[in-house]
Design a protein around this motif. Structure first.
Motif, mmCIF file in Angstrom:
data_model
loop_
_atom_site.group_PDB
_atom_site.id
_atom_site.type_symbol
_atom_site.label_atom_id
_atom_site.label_comp_id
_atom_site.label_asym_id
_atom_site.label_seq_id
_atom_site.Cartn_x
_atom_site.Cartn_y
_atom_site.Cartn_z
ATOM 1 N N ALA A 144 -4.426 -12.461 0.185
ATOM 2 C CA ALA A 144 -4.269 -12.215 1.608
ATOM 3 C C ALA A 144 -4.346 -10.713 1.853
ATOM 4 N N ARG B 140 -0.716 -14.237 -2.780
ATOM 5 C CA ARG B 140 0.422 -14.911 -2.167
ATOM 6 C C ARG B 140 0.325 -16.402 -2.399
ATOM 7 N N ARG C 209 -2.945 -7.689 3.985
ATOM 8 C CA ARG C 209 -1.847 -7.242 4.849
ATOM 9 C C ARG C 209 -1.831 -5.730 4.838
ATOM 10 N N ASP C 210 -1.836 -5.119 6.000
ATOM 11 C CA ASP C 210 -1.807 -3.654 6.113
ATOM 12 C C ASP C 210 -2.882 -3.010 5.237
#
Length: 126
Positions: free
Chosen positions: A15, A24, A17-18
């Motif tokens: 995934a 995950r 993210r940022d």
């Protein structure tokens, strides 16, 4: 939307993210009569099966706040803290989020950062 309930989806993958890729593991369950308690049960079972309880590793749950983000109903989401480090979260998905996808049934979900689990919970076989 056109299949019988309950519906359960699990995934292990990357995934973003940022602007960072992280592995995950996540789940979502669409079923009537479940919610926060069912999500917590799945989180606890996953941690138990990874060996956290056998090795007496400290596991805590803290309420998610509005600043933490996520799709969860206010007061029905929690962070999972292992040995003082946030490794994941779970909760009851806000119906407003579900309706965006045309879903009219309660959904509970959660996710963990795999690298954090690998670091904080030693391999139970070793």
């Amino acid at each position: 939307r056109h299949h019988e309930l309950p519906q359960r989806v699990y995934e292990l993958g990357t995934a973003v993210r940022d602007h960072h890729n992280t592995r995950r593991v996540a789940w979502a369950c669409a079923e009537v009569g479940t919610g926060f308690t069912a999500a917590k049960g799945i989180a606890q079972a996953l941690l138990r099966d990874l060996g956290a309880s056998a090795r007496k590793i400290e596991v805590d749950f803290e309420a998610l706040t509005g600043d933490d983000g996520g799709p969860y109903l206010q007061g029905r989401g929690a962070k999972v803290i292992v040995n003082g480090e946030w490794v994941g979260c779970f909760g009851e998905v806000d119906p407003a989020v579900s309706l965006e996808f045309g879903l009219k049934v309660p959904i509970q979900a959660g996710e963990f950062v795999v690298a954090a689990l690998e670091e904080l919970i030693p391999d139970p076989v070793l």
